[in-house]
Design a protein around this motif. Sequence first.
Motif, PDB file in Angstrom:
ATOM      1  N   LYS A  50      53.589  38.104  48.463  1.00  0.00           N
ATOM      2  CA  LYS A  50      52.672  38.944  47.688  1.00  0.00           C
ATOM      3  C   LYS A  50      51.255  38.405  47.761  1.00  0.00           C
ATOM      4  O   LYS A  50      50.299  39.156  47.999  1.00  0.00           O
ATOM      5  CB  LYS A  50      53.128  39.011  46.234  1.00  0.00           C
ATOM      6  CG  LYS A  50      52.162  39.751  45.321  1.00  0.00           C
ATOM      7  CD  LYS A  50      52.424  39.414  43.868  1.00  0.00           C
ATOM      8  CE  LYS A  50      51.973  37.999  43.537  1.00  0.00           C
ATOM      9  NZ  LYS A  50      52.226  37.649  42.117  1.00  0.00           N
ATOM     10  N   LYS A  51      51.073  37.099  47.572  1.00  0.00           N
ATOM     11  CA  LYS A  51      49.727  36.528  47.579  1.00  0.00           C
ATOM     12  C   LYS A  51      49.102  36.637  48.960  1.00  0.00           C
ATOM     13  O   LYS A  51      47.896  36.881  49.088  1.00  0.00           O
ATOM     14  CB  LYS A  51      49.775  35.065  47.123  1.00  0.00           C
ATOM     15  CG  LYS A  51      48.396  34.455  46.828  1.00  0.00           C
ATOM     16  CD  LYS A  51      47.728  35.145  45.652  1.00  0.00           C
ATOM     17  CE  LYS A  51      46.327  34.612  45.355  1.00  0.00           C
ATOM     18  NZ  LYS A  51      46.326  33.228  44.811  1.00  0.00           N
ATOM     19  N   VAL A  54      47.873  40.008  49.091  1.00  0.00           N
ATOM     20  CA  VAL A  54      46.655  40.101  48.294  1.00  0.00           C
ATOM     21  C   VAL A  54      45.454  39.666  49.132  1.00  0.00           C
ATOM     22  O   VAL A  54      44.422  40.351  49.193  1.00  0.00           O
ATOM     23  CB  VAL A  54      46.754  39.237  47.016  1.00  0.00           C
ATOM     24  CG1 VAL A  54      45.379  39.105  46.348  1.00  0.00           C
ATOM     25  CG2 VAL A  54      47.743  39.845  46.036  1.00  0.00           C
ATOM     26  N   PHE A 177      52.880  43.868  35.712  1.00  0.00           N
ATOM     27  CA  PHE A 177      52.040  43.160  36.676  1.00  0.00           C
ATOM     28  C   PHE A 177      52.470  43.408  38.111  1.00  0.00           C
ATOM     29  O   PHE A 177      51.630  43.485  39.016  1.00  0.00           O
ATOM     30  CB  PHE A 177      51.972  41.664  36.348  1.00  0.00           C
ATOM     31  CG  PHE A 177      53.227  40.883  36.638  1.00  0.00           C
ATOM     32  CD1 PHE A 177      53.409  40.273  37.853  1.00  0.00           C
ATOM     33  CD2 PHE A 177      54.213  40.736  35.672  1.00  0.00           C
ATOM     34  CE1 PHE A 177      54.545  39.532  38.128  1.00  0.00           C
ATOM     35  CE2 PHE A 177      55.361  40.008  35.934  1.00  0.00           C
ATOM     36  CZ  PHE A 177      55.536  39.408  37.173  1.00  0.00           C
ATOM     37  N   GLU A 181      49.841  44.937  40.694  1.00  0.00           N
ATOM     38  CA  GLU A 181      49.518  44.135  41.878  1.00  0.00           C
ATOM     39  C   GLU A 181      49.799  44.915  43.156  1.00  0.00           C
ATOM     40  O   GLU A 181      48.976  44.933  44.083  1.00  0.00           O
ATOM     41  CB  GLU A 181      50.323  42.834  41.862  1.00  0.00           C
ATOM     42  CG  GLU A 181      49.861  41.836  40.825  1.00  0.00           C
ATOM     43  CD  GLU A 181      50.742  40.608  40.743  1.00  0.00           C
ATOM     44  OE1 GLU A 181      50.281  39.603  40.171  1.00  0.00           O
ATOM     45  OE2 GLU A 181      51.890  40.640  41.243  1.00  0.00           O
ATOM     46  N   CYS A 184      47.152  47.608  43.807  1.00  0.00           N
ATOM     47  CA  CYS A 184      45.909  47.067  44.351  1.00  0.00           C
ATOM     48  C   CYS A 184      46.079  46.617  45.803  1.00  0.00           C
ATOM     49  O   CYS A 184      45.198  46.834  46.643  1.00  0.00           O
ATOM     50  CB  CYS A 184      45.422  45.901  43.495  1.00  0.00           C
ATOM     51  SG  CYS A 184      44.831  46.391  41.858  1.00  0.00           S
ATOM     52  N   VAL A 368      47.542  37.624  36.866  1.00  0.00           N
ATOM     53  CA  VAL A 368      47.955  38.883  37.477  1.00  0.00           C
ATOM     54  C   VAL A 368      47.005  39.110  38.654  1.00  0.00           C
ATOM     55  O   VAL A 368      45.787  39.199  38.463  1.00  0.00           O
ATOM     56  CB  VAL A 368      47.865  40.059  36.486  1.00  0.00           C
ATOM     57  CG1 VAL A 368      48.344  41.351  37.142  1.00  0.00           C
ATOM     58  CG2 VAL A 368      48.676  39.757  35.235  1.00  0.00           C
ATOM     59  N   PHE A 369      47.571  39.208  39.866  1.00  0.00           N
ATOM     60  CA  PHE A 369      46.728  39.254  41.056  1.00  0.00           C
ATOM     61  C   PHE A 369      46.361  40.684  41.434  1.00  0.00           C
ATOM     62  O   PHE A 369      46.610  41.155  42.539  1.00  0.00           O
ATOM     63  CB  PHE A 369      47.411  38.511  42.197  1.00  0.00           C
ATOM     64  CG  PHE A 369      47.538  37.042  41.917  1.00  0.00           C
ATOM     65  CD1 PHE A 369      46.425  36.216  41.984  1.00  0.00           C
ATOM     66  CD2 PHE A 369      48.757  36.496  41.538  1.00  0.00           C
ATOM     67  CE1 PHE A 369      46.526  34.864  41.687  1.00  0.00           C
ATOM     68  CE2 PHE A 369      48.868  35.143  41.251  1.00  0.00           C
ATOM     69  CZ  PHE A 369      47.749  34.324  41.322  1.00  0.00           C
ATOM     70  N   THR A 370      45.765  41.357  40.446  1.00  0.00           N
ATOM     71  CA  THR A 370      45.143  42.645  40.700  1.00  0.00           C
ATOM     72  C   THR A 370      43.751  42.383  41.280  1.00  0.00           C
ATOM     73  O   THR A 370      43.378  41.241  41.541  1.00  0.00           O
ATOM     74  CB  THR A 370      45.028  43.441  39.395  1.00  0.00           C
ATOM     75  OG1 THR A 370      44.540  42.566  38.360  1.00  0.00           O
ATOM     76  CG2 THR A 370      46.384  43.995  38.965  1.00  0.00           C
ATOM     77  N   GLU A 373      41.315  39.935  39.427  1.00  0.00           N
ATOM     78  CA  GLU A 373      42.454  39.243  38.843  1.00  0.00           C
ATOM     79  C   GLU A 373      42.303  39.135  37.330  1.00  0.00           C
ATOM     80  O   GLU A 373      41.198  39.209  36.791  1.00  0.00           O
ATOM     81  CB  GLU A 373      42.575  37.831  39.428  1.00  0.00           C
ATOM     82  CG  GLU A 373      42.888  37.808  40.914  1.00  0.00           C
ATOM     83  CD  GLU A 373      42.923  36.401  41.483  1.00  0.00           C
ATOM     84  OE1 GLU A 373      42.864  35.432  40.699  1.00  0.00           O
ATOM     85  OE2 GLU A 373      42.992  36.271  42.709  1.00  0.00           O
TER      86      GLU A 373
END
Length: 478
Positions: A50-51, A54, A177, A181, A184, A368-370, A373
């Motif tokens: 996920k990261k 991102v 979240f 996430e 985004c 939360v990595f929107t 963030e």
Amino acid sequence: MSFDVDLFVIGGGSGGVRAARMAAATGAKVALAEDSRLGGTCVIRGCVPKKLMVFASTFRDMPTEARAYGWDIADGGFDWSAFRGKLHAELDRLEGVYRRLLEGSGVVVHDARARLVDAHTVALSDGGRVTAKHILVATGGRPERPDLPNAHLGLVSDDVFLLEKLPKSVLIIGGGFIACEMACILNGLGVKVTQFYRGAQILRGFDDEARGLVAEAMKEQGIDLHLGTNIVEMAEAAAVKGHEAEMGADVSQMADLLPKSGEKGCPVWVKSTNGHEAVFDAVLFATGRAPNSTGLGLEDLGVAIGRRGEIVVDDYSQTAVPSIYAIGDVTNRVNLTPVAIREGMAFSKTVFEGEPTPVDHDLIPAAVFTQPELGTVGLTEEAARDQEPIEVYATSFRPMRSAFAGANARVLMKLIVSQKTRKVLGCHIVAPEAGEMIQMAAIAVKMGATKEDFDRTVAVHPTMAEELVTMRAPVRRG
């Protein structure tokens, strides 16, 4: 009574692996079973991929911003297949690291599913049996699907990392979240994103002011967010031919995008609670996760299972059966990877190092990595006001980098302070790299820092985070 091993761990995620390695370091004989891939949810189908997604998604607006700063740079396109290949190569590498760490620690790894036969015996899917003085269940959680006809046509978060091609449009169901996430991320990768959430505002449980700012930012970026809305009906798009024009989609052109008719991920027709109908290349359910406690034989042994399927444990992660313990998401306490790791460490100290160590679940920071963030630690303004009289220090502004480039992006810095003790009860940040900032702020909050301690700290200028130590007057009291 003699046993084959001192500890048998069921589950090869972050918590289980840490517990196994720490126990083995004390000289204990340890075995571990994992029926999927070592690394568990976090490494294989959660935090890590996920990261990385991102990171990939944040480059979309980079050319525009760069041009505002004088760079002669052209817009580019995103190549999912190239990224996907590197992503899976990295996950393979990390899985290999986990295996080497376990084997290097002397832990015997069984690539098999495990089930408890009795309080000290584990049966493996490959036919083997192992007896253990202690058994630790660390099987994590799994994404849930709603109880809705044709829900099998939709994706869950695990599936996103396995897509052969990105859809052109996606409907995301949920407001937590993971849903936000993913919205985004996919929006940043060029997917047309629609999001339904049945509640009044996304990110329930987070600070109201912070989640409101995130919601506005998501809409500003082009995410079609519908609050107070849910899905009531869905079907294969091919089964509703004749409606393509009014739905703004041509089903015939979707054939090469995702799995064919009858499979999850195929083009789907959706009807919402407001009566609107549309066709999406994919529907993603992000409506919650459930503990992986079924099929382990736990209830037959007297292990208590909670209403949501969680394994019930005490402060030392011990179940009602003395030889059986559980940590991580399967206990549904605080479902975060660093918490599972801490629980694994506390378990090892308690059982194998003679240091009874309860797990500390107080003041756990989270991000939360929107985009932007959201970083948070401690109480929300709403929860703190219910507890005691407070002061709220907050500021929202356009950061220098965005303002210079002509962007409308705003950030939020917010402190919740006890009127009586002056302690900072909560800190909430909405900004690029908020996760990095909140980690540092969490140290101060965990130590019991007061507002005056923050005030005595000299600002680092010019930064966004300097606002945390320069807010002098409260914006409200309550």
